[in-house]
Design an enzyme around this catalytic site. Sequence first.
Site, PDB file in Angstrom:
ATOM      1  N   LYS A  13     -12.656  13.487  35.471  1.00 49.76           N
ATOM      2  CA  LYS A  13     -12.657  14.377  36.867  1.00 49.76           C
ATOM      3  C   LYS A  13     -13.856  14.482  37.260  1.00 49.76           C
ATOM      4  O   LYS A  13     -15.020  14.465  36.261  1.00 49.76           O
ATOM      5  CB  LYS A  13     -11.752  15.518  36.762  1.00 49.76           C
ATOM      6  CG  LYS A  13     -12.358  16.580  35.754  1.00 49.76           C
ATOM      7  CD  LYS A  13     -13.641  17.489  36.349  1.00 49.76           C
ATOM      8  CE  LYS A  13     -14.034  18.572  35.310  1.00 49.76           C
ATOM      9  NZ  LYS A  13     -15.282  19.316  35.735  1.00 49.76           N
ATOM     10  N   GLY A 101     -19.297  17.389  31.556  1.00 51.69           N
ATOM     11  CA  GLY A 101     -18.886  17.979  32.865  1.00 51.69           C
ATOM     12  C   GLY A 101     -17.805  17.169  33.631  1.00 51.69           C
ATOM     13  O   GLY A 101     -17.371  17.220  34.901  1.00 51.69           O
ATOM     14  N   GLY A 104     -13.401  15.461  29.894  1.00 47.39           N
ATOM     15  CA  GLY A 104     -13.030  14.292  29.081  1.00 47.39           C
ATOM     16  C   GLY A 104     -12.166  14.945  27.912  1.00 47.39           C
ATOM     17  O   GLY A 104     -10.976  14.528  27.570  1.00 47.39           O
ATOM     18  N   ASP A 139      -9.809  23.382  32.090  1.00 47.05           N
ATOM     19  CA  ASP A 139      -9.557  21.993  32.939  1.00 47.05           C
ATOM     20  C   ASP A 139      -8.188  21.345  32.588  1.00 47.05           C
ATOM     21  O   ASP A 139      -7.997  20.630  33.315  1.00 47.05           O
ATOM     22  CB  ASP A 139     -10.594  21.343  32.405  1.00 47.05           C
ATOM     23  CG  ASP A 139     -12.103  21.710  33.501  1.00 47.05           C
ATOM     24  OD1 ASP A 139     -11.768  22.383  34.439  1.00 47.05           O
ATOM     25  OD2 ASP A 139     -13.250  21.246  33.305  1.00 47.05           O
TER      26      ASP A 139
END
Length: 306
Positions: A13, A101, A104, A139
């Site tokens: 992302k 960042g 993953g 995340d």
Amino acid sequence: MSDSTFTLPAFAKINLTLLVHGRRADGYHEIGTTLQTITLRDRLTFEPLDDERFELVCAAQDVPADRTNLVRRAATALRERFGTRRGARVTLEKKIPAGGGLGGGSSNAAVALMGLSHLWGLKVGAREMVEMGARLGADVPFFFTGGTALGTGTGTDIAPLADAPRRHLIVVTPAVKVSTAEAYKALNAPALTKAEGAVMLPISHAEADFSASHRAVMRNDFEAVVFRLHPAIGRVKDALVGAGARRAMLSGSGSSVFGVFDSEGEAELALGALDAEAGWRIFPCATLARGEYRAALGACAMVTEA
């Protein structure tokens, strides 16, 4: 239940916007972020075992395969929640830079929850899956949705948005490690508390109404402090803009920077200028719409449906 070996992609992302609004009473930070899946991806292969063993195989030197790995933690969470003792071997092929960042590890965790649920024949509802993911990392919940989405709270509250237009990207990860804790400390975000101790939460689900302006702004509050702490990362942004990127921005708290190009051809031309940089990992890729994301996960994506 699946008795066959299968492979799933775990996509990275980027943050099209990342606004840090302040520190909450619980010590965490309140953020507003527009998240976007991209075509850069790892691969997880799931294989059933005849006994109770869980094996994680990963050749990447910078990715631990011990109990700290989020794939292994996802497997433990499923076993403890559902009491299953079925075995599995998961082979993780890493391409997304660790600690860059790009989410993953979180993507690996979400795909591990979906893949192992399918392999072991577990019926996991959408809310339960998201709650399990949130306990693994802020995340993780986003990767049950994919595409373009708004993240609020600590980043775990996800609201799907209309897919942003397809964009051609170059993601560059320099050989620099950024401590997220250090970045937050340097940001010195004010506490979200009043004198009487009531927590102020300026970001809510309603912020989805402003999704278009979020995507247009393309602002990351970490950029100034991260570039000050690590000038080499700021140089990556300058190089991307110099190579023709229409916009370039830090993803998360770094160290990866992505450049947005008007066409695939322009991105390809830029690669020549960037390849000369020693120590940079460079990934040409594109944004990935929600429908494409779910199609790539196949039947396993249905695990997260209500």
